[in-house]
Scaffold this motif. Structure first.
Motif: not given
Length: 277
Positions: A234-236, A41, A14, A262-264, A44, A20
């Motif tokens: 991986c995100t805020s 990214w 996080c 956001y991404k994974h 979101c 963004y």
């Protein structure tokens, strides 16, 4: 996600407070080469407008959803979903349907070692409220060197994690790990990432992200060397304001607070991350 759970480690990184717009601009300028390696990214909706509500939602399985989502029933690509909550006790296709109050508990029930490395005060264990999230994990760690006011906080967190991995015994190495890392360098204060700056701003926010990107390169390289292929979220958790429309900070609803990256992705040992500088 049912193919991921049980087959490899899972890292939840996080980037606390990352906006963004800043993440996207640094991505397009090529200033975050480590994160850029794993795709663009996605814009979101933040699950909450500050750390506490956002993390309650995320740990319950409700990770950030795409900005264009207009119905919770039409969310795309959910990774985790709590068993017995709606949908006729059936989870979305592809989601890991977990038992327990959080997906952290759900992963523990299927054999994962669950660990938390804290950053912001909601993870520092120095108050009752600062112990709520750490108590969700079997193991939780926080030291003053991980705190927001420490310029090298992410370096210290990564050093700690890699040392823990290197000191694992043979039996520990066989158990899959779920690690949550709260990176607080982008949170205030971040002015010290730009020489001579006295006040936090979009400029210093971006500089903090560039610092974090380099440290994530060390983390991913060390993790895959010691643990192998792993899945990364991986995100805020929320953004923040630097004077837009007269707004400051977060804990309020504003597009700069409510829109997050956001991404994974998977990391593996041949990524050669340390070559990206």
């Amino acid at each position: 996600m049912n193919e991921v759970v049980g087959s490899c480690d899972i890292l939840f990184v996080c980037l606390d407070t990352l906006r963004y717009d800043v993440a996207k601009e640094e991505q397009e300028r090529g200033n975050t080469p480590v994160l850029n390696r794993y795709g663009v990214w996605t814009a979101c909706q933040a699950p909450g407008n500050f750390t506490y509500p956002s993390h309650h939602a995320m740990f319950s399985g409700f990770l950030p959803c795409e900005l264009e989502t207009r119905s919770i029933l039409k969310r795309k690509n959910m990774l985790f979903f709590p068993k017995n909550i709606g949908l006729g006790k059936k989870g979305p296709e592809g989601a890991f349907v977990f038992e327990g109050g959080t997906f952290v508990e759900g992963l523990r029930r299927v054999g994962y070692r669950t660990c938390c490395v804290g950053g912001v005060a909601f993870f520092d264990k120095r108050s009752d409220i600062g112990r709520v999230f750490p108590n969700l994990f079997e193991e939780s760690y926080w030291y003053p060197a991980f705190g927001c006011a420490v310029k090298e906080s992410t370096t210290n967190q990564v050093d700690f994690i890699l040392k823990k991995l290197e000191n694992m015994g043979n039996s520990e190495k066989k158990q899959p790990i779920f690690l949550y890392l709260n990176v607080d360098a982008i949170h205030y204060p971040n002015a010290f990432y730009v020489e001579g700056e006295k006040h936090d701003s979009v400029k210093t926010h971006a500089a903090a992200l560039r610092y974090v990107d380099k440290e994530l390169g060390r983390l991913f390289e060390g993790w895959t060397r010691l643990r192998g292929k792993s899945f990364v979220i991986c995100t805020s958790d929320h953004g923040t304001c630097y004077g837009e429309d007269g707004c400051e900070f977060h804990g309020i609803n504003h597009p700069m607070v409510n829109t997050i990256p956001y991404k994974h992705f998977f990391i593996k040992s041949d990524d050669n991350l340390l070559a990206i500088q």
